[in-house]
Each structure stands twice: as C-alpha cells, then as structure tokens.
Design a protein around this motif. Structure first.
Motif, PDB file in Angstrom:
ATOM      1  N   PRO A 255      10.526   5.202   3.522  1.00  0.00           N
ATOM      2  CA  PRO A 255       9.891   3.893   3.742  1.00  0.00           C
ATOM      3  C   PRO A 255       8.444   3.877   3.232  1.00  0.00           C
ATOM      4  O   PRO A 255       7.707   4.856   3.395  1.00  0.00           O
ATOM      5  CB  PRO A 255       9.950   3.713   5.261  1.00  0.00           C
ATOM      6  N   HIS A 256       8.065   2.735   2.661  1.00  0.00           N
ATOM      7  CA  HIS A 256       6.767   2.601   1.995  1.00  0.00           C
ATOM      8  C   HIS A 256       5.599   3.075   2.863  1.00  0.00           C
ATOM      9  O   HIS A 256       4.771   3.884   2.445  1.00  0.00           O
ATOM     10  CB  HIS A 256       6.590   1.138   1.582  1.00  0.00           C
ATOM     11  N   GLY A 257       5.536   2.569   4.095  1.00  0.00           N
ATOM     12  CA  GLY A 257       4.414   2.910   4.966  1.00  0.00           C
ATOM     13  C   GLY A 257       4.393   4.390   5.317  1.00  0.00           C
ATOM     14  O   GLY A 257       3.328   5.020   5.355  1.00  0.00           O
TER      15      GLY A 257
ATOM     16  N   MET B 275      -0.136   2.628   9.212  1.00  0.00           N
ATOM     17  CA  MET B 275      -0.733   3.558   8.253  1.00  0.00           C
ATOM     18  C   MET B 275      -0.760   2.942   6.850  1.00  0.00           C
ATOM     19  O   MET B 275      -1.673   3.200   6.067  1.00  0.00           O
ATOM     20  CB  MET B 275       0.038   4.888   8.229  1.00  0.00           C
ATOM     21  N   ASP B 276       0.241   2.128   6.536  1.00  0.00           N
ATOM     22  CA  ASP B 276       0.239   1.413   5.249  1.00  0.00           C
ATOM     23  C   ASP B 276      -0.991   0.507   5.180  1.00  0.00           C
ATOM     24  O   ASP B 276      -1.718   0.486   4.177  1.00  0.00           O
ATOM     25  CB  ASP B 276       1.527   0.592   5.118  1.00  0.00           C
ATOM     26  N   ALA B 277      -1.232  -0.219   6.276  1.00  0.00           N
ATOM     27  CA  ALA B 277      -2.384  -1.130   6.306  1.00  0.00           C
ATOM     28  C   ALA B 277      -3.697  -0.358   6.183  1.00  0.00           C
ATOM     29  O   ALA B 277      -4.610  -0.774   5.461  1.00  0.00           O
ATOM     30  CB  ALA B 277      -2.361  -1.945   7.596  1.00  0.00           C
TER      31      ALA B 277
ATOM     32  N   ALA C 277       5.653   6.862   3.527  1.00  0.00           N
ATOM     33  CA  ALA C 277       5.253   7.621   2.333  1.00  0.00           C
ATOM     34  C   ALA C 277       3.733   7.588   2.173  1.00  0.00           C
ATOM     35  O   ALA C 277       3.089   8.622   1.934  1.00  0.00           O
ATOM     36  CB  ALA C 277       5.935   7.030   1.092  1.00  0.00           C
ATOM     37  N   ASN C 278       3.144   6.415   2.339  1.00  0.00           N
ATOM     38  CA  ASN C 278       1.680   6.307   2.222  1.00  0.00           C
ATOM     39  C   ASN C 278       0.980   7.138   3.289  1.00  0.00           C
ATOM     40  O   ASN C 278      -0.041   7.777   3.033  1.00  0.00           O
ATOM     41  CB  ASN C 278       1.240   4.847   2.366  1.00  0.00           C
ATOM     42  N   ALA C 279       1.547   7.116   4.508  1.00  0.00           N
ATOM     43  CA  ALA C 279       0.935   7.853   5.619  1.00  0.00           C
ATOM     44  C   ALA C 279       0.867   9.348   5.296  1.00  0.00           C
ATOM     45  O   ALA C 279      -0.144  10.006   5.548  1.00  0.00           O
ATOM     46  CB  ALA C 279       1.744   7.620   6.891  1.00  0.00           C
TER      47      ALA C 279
ATOM     48  N   VAL D  75      -2.723   6.553  -3.792  1.00  0.00           N
ATOM     49  CA  VAL D  75      -1.701   6.720  -2.744  1.00  0.00           C
ATOM     50  C   VAL D  75      -0.498   5.836  -3.065  1.00  0.00           C
ATOM     51  O   VAL D  75       0.660   6.282  -3.014  1.00  0.00           O
ATOM     52  CB  VAL D  75      -2.260   6.367  -1.338  1.00  0.00           C
ATOM     53  N   HIS D  76      -0.775   4.577  -3.416  1.00  0.00           N
ATOM     54  CA  HIS D  76       0.334   3.669  -3.720  1.00  0.00           C
ATOM     55  C   HIS D  76       1.071   4.062  -4.993  1.00  0.00           C
ATOM     56  O   HIS D  76       2.279   3.839  -5.110  1.00  0.00           O
ATOM     57  CB  HIS D  76      -0.159   2.219  -3.778  1.00  0.00           C
ATOM     58  N   ALA D  77       0.354   4.636  -5.942  1.00  0.00           N
ATOM     59  CA  ALA D  77       1.034   5.101  -7.156  1.00  0.00           C
ATOM     60  C   ALA D  77       1.976   6.255  -6.813  1.00  0.00           C
ATOM     61  O   ALA D  77       3.104   6.334  -7.306  1.00  0.00           O
ATOM     62  CB  ALA D  77       0.000   5.551  -8.182  1.00  0.00           C
TER      63      ALA D  77
ATOM     64  N   THR E 119      -4.075   2.415   4.679  1.00  0.00           N
ATOM     65  CA  THR E 119      -4.143   2.832   3.272  1.00  0.00           C
ATOM     66  C   THR E 119      -4.640   1.681   2.395  1.00  0.00           C
ATOM     67  O   THR E 119      -5.459   1.887   1.488  1.00  0.00           O
ATOM     68  CB  THR E 119      -2.757   3.318   2.781  1.00  0.00           C
ATOM     69  N   HIS E 120      -4.146   0.471   2.655  1.00  0.00           N
ATOM     70  CA  HIS E 120      -4.630  -0.693   1.882  1.00  0.00           C
ATOM     71  C   HIS E 120      -6.150  -0.813   1.987  1.00  0.00           C
ATOM     72  O   HIS E 120      -6.846  -1.048   1.001  1.00  0.00           O
ATOM     73  CB  HIS E 120      -4.002  -1.994   2.405  1.00  0.00           C
ATOM     74  N   ALA E 121      -6.643  -0.676   3.229  1.00  0.00           N
ATOM     75  CA  ALA E 121      -8.081  -0.859   3.455  1.00  0.00           C
ATOM     76  C   ALA E 121      -8.894   0.245   2.773  1.00  0.00           C
ATOM     77  O   ALA E 121      -9.872  -0.037   2.068  1.00  0.00           O
ATOM     78  CB  ALA E 121      -8.361  -0.876   4.953  1.00  0.00           C
TER      79      ALA E 121
HETATM   80 FE   FE2 Z   1       1.275  -0.784   0.836  1.00  0.00          FE
END
Ligand code: FE2
Length: 382
Positions: free
Chosen positions: A275-277, A192-194, A279-281, A261-263, A196-198
């Motif tokens: 965990p980062h991923g 899900m982090d990836a 949280a982004n998810a 999202v990352h902010a 979000t990056h995309a």
């Molecule tokens: Fe990330």
C-alpha cells in the motif's frame, strides 16, 4: 526571487457533521449528482446514506456509482463517465478514500476533455472540469484538494499520474467524524503518507513560501496527533487534527512537489502491491537520512515543528535529531518494517531502483539520487 502559482479549491468546508452540507453544495451546480464511491465501505459505515440523504433533501438526485476498486483502473473511470453521460449528471460527488476521489477526478476529466486519460500524463488537464464535491473518509492522500489523480492502466501495468487545474475539486468537505471508522493500520499508513507529503513538499526544489506555511503546519499537526489517532481510534480531536494536517500537507505538495520517497514507493506498489502509505512510511526515515546534508536548515525547521528541542544544537546535530524523530514515529505506528515481508528479494532491487531514479519527481529531490544509493536504501529495508 522565483515566480510561482498557488492553487487550492475555491471552497473548503471543515468540521464535525459537515457531510450534511453535501446537498446544499451540490445544488449550486445542478439537480443530478453522480456519487462515486468504493464497493463496500461507505455503504457499510453509513457515509453513503448520509450523502444521499443530504442530496435528496436539497432536491438533487443521487446516481450512485459504487464500483471503484482500490487503485482505480481506466475501465472503471470510463464506466463512471458513461453513467454520468447517460444520466445527464451536472456534478460529481466523490466519497471515500483516495481511490474513489481519484476516480471522481478521472471521470470529470473524461467528460470535459478530448482524447484519452493517458494523454494527460504529459500535458496538464486545463479545461473547466465537471464540478466535483470531494468528501474524504481517510486522512492521507488529500486528493480532495490536490491537482493530481492516479489511475491504473491495467493493460500496461502502470500507475498513471495525471495532473492539472481541472482536477482540483470545486468543494472539499472535510468531516472528521467520517474518519472514525478507519482501521488502525490504515490510520498509520495514510498518516505517514501525509507526513511524507509535508516533508517532501518542504525540502523539494519546488518549495515556495506559501507551500512552506502549509508543510510546516501539517508536520506540526501530524507529529502531535498520528500516534494518538492510531492508539485511540475514537479520539475525535486527534482525528480532526489528522484530517486537517493531511489537508495542509496536500496543499503543500500540490503547490510544490513530492520527491524521492514517492519515486521509490512507486515500484513497491506496482510490483509488490505494498500500500502506498505503508511503502512511503518504510522509506521516509532512510530517504530523510540520505537528504540530510543537502538541506540542514530545513531539517531544523522540521524538527521544531515536530516539537524537538534543537535550538542549542549545531545544524548538523539538529538535522540528525530530525531523522531520529521521524524514525521513532514510524516505529511507534507498529507498521511492518521489512520489504522481505512483502516478497521483495535482493534480485528485484535493481529493477526497482532503475524505476525510482527515472521517475520524474526524483528531479525535485534536494539531493540527486543515483542507482547505487537508491539500491542501498532498498537493500537496507530487506
Ligand atoms: Fe503520497
């Protein structure tokens, strides 16, 4: 037309078993390699042995620094740099998830740049870094190809984001077999982090035609394979597609940017250890809904990359479909959906919202976030 630059590692090697090429690649840079990895998992899964055997076969001495904790600290990076100096290493091999790969970058920076790590939060690291061979064992951060690293200043309790061309590894070795041992919840969160990056790279104000190509390919690969990889951990094809997808996502955001999202996930990690991923998810569907009206054409492209049939829909409905599709994907991962499960309370929200709005990447979000809207999104997750 806006001018732009596009940077990737000079060598990306992808395929089952390519970890065996670590030695040959390292030998191009010298005879002594600092192998930077985590405290346990690479030794447990055998990937550390595979890397060391390959190095020795190529006549490169491995000096193992297996001290990297999750969210590597300034002290850990300094200790790694000291060992590299003492052992007169010529090349750094980073092996593991995002943390060891980020630590490897920090070590390279310290060895080749004046001053402290913190100095490079405000200026790019531009000197030639010590060569890094990066070997990921998770599929998410894409640290193996990006120009970013995150190092934690434990004294000031902040995660420092450092960046610059010096941090782009010389070689990225992407071996899907190394990701087979990732547990389901890690596969889900890093995937899900990836994604979000995309998505963020594609809707960012800094998106370029070249980052767009990679962002859409990443969304296509991750959308079609994330749940397969979560549900069937041994599915090597899905693992390969996820590793490739997160790499394309990394190329996209490294040359464009991430956004709101990352902010917003930053204080969730810093204050509550989410965990980062993960949280982004949790944030991605909500923030996508917030941004929906700003870039509807881009949302339609994302829906198509996710395999949704939107060609007969109005732009507005197509954008709504995109948000629903992402929401469903998040639900299917089975990840926890509520902030309260991590100890977040209503009284914490103002501080988190302030931190998120002040984070630099918020400026690249397609719709300007304010305290009120960001607070409302956090509150919806309680
Ligand atoms: Fe990330």
């Amino acid at each position: 037309m806006r001018t732009y630059m596009f940077q990737v590692p000079p060598r990306i090697i992808f395929g089952n078993g390519v970890v065996a090429q670590a030695g040959r690649e390292a030998a191009r840079f010298g005879r002594r390699a600092l192998v930077v990895t985590g405290k346990n998992s690479s030794a447990r899964t055998g990937s550390l042995d595979a890397v060391c055997a390959s190095l020795q076969e190529a006549d490169v001495a491995p000096i193992v620094f297996a001290q990297v904790e999750s969210d590597p600290s300034v002290q850990t990076v300094q200790a790694g740099a000291e060992l590299a100096r003492k052992e007169q290493c010529d090349v750094i091999v980073g092996l593991g998830g995002g943390s060891p790969l980020d630590a490897a970058k920090g070590i390279s920076l310290l060895l080749t740049h004046p001053g402290q790590l913190a100095d490079y939060t405000t200026k790019p690291a531009e000197n030639q870094g010590m060569p890094i061979i990066s070997i990921p064992t998770t599929a998410g951060t894409a640290s193996e190809i990006t120009r970013f690293t995150v190092i934690t200043d434990t004294e000031r309790q902040i995660k420092m984001s450092l960046q610059g061309p010096a941090l782009i590894p010389s070689v990225a070795l992407l071996d899907p077999q190394l990701t087979l041992t990732m547990p389901g919840h890690v596969t889900a969160a890093t995937g899900m982090d990836a994604l979000t990056h995309a998505v963020e790279a594609y809707i960012s104000k800094l998106a370029t035609p070249m980052s767009d190509l990679h962002a859409l390919e990443a969304i296509r690969l991750i959308g079609a394979n994330l749940i397969k990889a979560v549900d069937s951990p041994d599915n090597l094809e899905a693992r390969g597609a996820m590793l490739l997808g997160q790499m394309h996502a990394g190329i996209a955001f490294s040359n464009s940017s991430v956004a709101l999202v990352h902010a917003m996930s930053r204080p969730m990690g810093a204050l509550f250890g989410i965990p980062h991923g993960h949280a982004n998810a949790m944030l991605l569907p909500l923030v996508m809904d917030f941004n929906r009206s700003a870039v509807p054409e881009r949302y339609r492209d994302i829906a198509q990359a996710l395999g949704e049939k939107v060609q007969d829909l109005s732009l507005r409905d197509a954008a709504k479909t995109t948000v629903l599709s992402i929401e469903e994907l998040f639900e299917e991962t089975g990840l926890e959906q509520h902030l309260s499960a991590f100890g977040v309370q209503d009284k914490d929200i103002e501080r988190m919202a302030r931190d998120a709005v002040e984070t630099a990447v918020s400026a690249f979000n397609p719709r300007k976030p304010d305290l009120e809207s960001v607070s409302a999104m956090y509150r919806a997750l309680l």
